[in-house]
Design a protein around this motif. Sequence first.
Motif, PDB file in Angstrom:
ATOM      1  N   SER A 127       0.864  -1.208  -0.065  1.00 52.91           N
ATOM      2  CA  SER A 127       0.064   0.079   0.270  1.00 52.91           C
ATOM      3  C   SER A 127       0.970   1.322   0.099  1.00 52.91           C
ATOM      4  O   SER A 127       0.371   2.238  -0.556  1.00 52.91           O
ATOM      5  CB  SER A 127      -0.782   0.075   1.175  1.00 52.91           C
ATOM      6  OG  SER A 127      -0.020   0.303   2.566  1.00 52.91           O
TER       7      SER A 127
ATOM      8  N   PRO B 270       3.111   3.189  -3.932  1.00 49.71           N
ATOM      9  CA  PRO B 270       2.707   4.409  -4.697  1.00 49.71           C
ATOM     10  C   PRO B 270       3.241   5.769  -4.314  1.00 49.71           C
ATOM     11  O   PRO B 270       3.559   6.543  -5.043  1.00 49.71           O
ATOM     12  CB  PRO B 270       1.175   4.516  -4.874  1.00 49.71           C
ATOM     13  CG  PRO B 270       0.483   3.043  -4.373  1.00 49.71           C
ATOM     14  CD  PRO B 270       1.692   2.561  -3.641  1.00 49.71           C
TER      15      PRO B 270
ATOM     16  N   ALA C 218      -5.136  -7.608  -7.245  1.00 45.29           N
ATOM     17  CA  ALA C 218      -4.650  -6.616  -8.019  1.00 45.29           C
ATOM     18  C   ALA C 218      -5.686  -6.280  -9.342  1.00 45.29           C
ATOM     19  O   ALA C 218      -6.147  -5.206  -9.592  1.00 45.29           O
ATOM     20  CB  ALA C 218      -3.546  -6.874  -8.605  1.00 45.29           C
TER      21      ALA C 218
ATOM     22  N   LYS D 150      -0.144   0.223 -11.107  1.00 47.26           N
ATOM     23  CA  LYS D 150      -0.109  -0.009  -9.800  1.00 47.26           C
ATOM     24  C   LYS D 150       1.413  -0.621  -9.663  1.00 47.26           C
ATOM     25  O   LYS D 150       1.962  -1.617 -10.552  1.00 47.26           O
ATOM     26  CB  LYS D 150      -1.043  -1.167  -9.256  1.00 47.26           C
ATOM     27  CG  LYS D 150      -2.540  -0.570  -9.449  1.00 47.26           C
ATOM     28  CD  LYS D 150      -3.482  -1.899  -9.093  1.00 47.26           C
ATOM     29  CE  LYS D 150      -4.934  -1.318  -9.187  1.00 47.26           C
ATOM     30  NZ  LYS D 150      -5.989  -2.346  -8.968  1.00 47.26           N
TER      31      LYS D 150
END
Length: 405
Positions: free
Chosen positions: A166, A169, A387, A231
């Motif tokens: 998490s 990013p 995902a 992602k």
Amino acid sequence: MTSWIKSSCRKGAHAEATRAANCRRNGRSYIAFNGSAISCLTSFRYYSRFCCKKKLAGRSSALIMRASQRRSRSMWIFAVNEQAGSGRGKIIWKLVEAELQRRSLPYLAVITASAETACEEVHSLLARSRSGIQSQSQGQSLAGSNQSPSNVRAVTVIGGDGTVHSILPALQGSGVPLGLIPSGSGNDTARAFGIPKQPLAALERVLQGETVAVDLIILGGNNSGNVQPQKPVLTALAVGFDAAIASAVNRSSYKKLCNRLGVGSLAYVIALFHMLLIYRPRQMTVTIDGTQHVYNRGWMAAICNVPAYGGGLRICPEASPSDGVLDICIVHTCTPLQLLRLFPTLLTGKHVRLPFVTMLRGRRVSVSAESMEGAAPISAFGDGEPACDVPLEVEAASNRLFLVR
């Protein structure tokens, strides 16, 4: 907000602890600034402003002012998932915080009740840190620098693989290193990079360890013709059978029980036997750097940045997180019994010699599969987290993340 900050200073640690408990109870994140709970990120913005205006008074404010002054030089940020490992994250954070205070080190902790809430707050803190340094530089050029301007020494995750995933990013391309103190049930990321299991040994690695550049897997899912947002994935992207196992574990009632008993891997063994009974392989197409490979009975495709995941299974033994290339393991055209016999060989990597296992390498990979009536779409899990469904596309991104090991 003003009245709460003033009352916190008068009432001291008891009021701070009460505020933190209320945040936990309401499922909100809060900030701990060198031991002082200061509620959610919005509160932190007001809190910093009042520190600068010196509107705080008393002994508590003296501690807070020292923390604020240190922040202008350098500090460590800790992203703490208290629920990781069925509450182990909270226990480990207490040990780590006590050691940080013993050493009088400047730190700021983002305390979260889940992995999903950490990224936005860490991203905002890093942005504020960089803007502060940029304003102090008075327009000096930073061209040619490999690192973004920041007074943050590292962002250290106290949690499991989901919490690490998490945070990616916020950290990719930022120049701020990722540290890790493992407290989850699987801890594949810590295992892959040689991070000690013992919390204080892992903390020492964060404070004194070597910072290295590592690659990321960039997932740009192409689901039903709709391109999904990119992602980042750090360890591996599991497609097919092993993703179905991870999904079954996440939905199960036995995962928490296994974690509490200290046998978290048992949950995956249970899910393995369950999936062997119900999972249906199908035609799978894997395209690597433009070359198409078709498998009539594709069970799984593992796209790896590290040699092992899934509790130490060496799916792609030759994978490296610093070579700019992805390793792919495809299992196909085998019976459920042969697949079951495959899993013990994953511990040593000897499965690569089996005729129904194909090993490939490349920078760009796409995976698609035929639809099957009555069967759910094939799903993909990155770093053990959901995902997307196939079809999907990924690419290796070299030196996208700094990591302390």
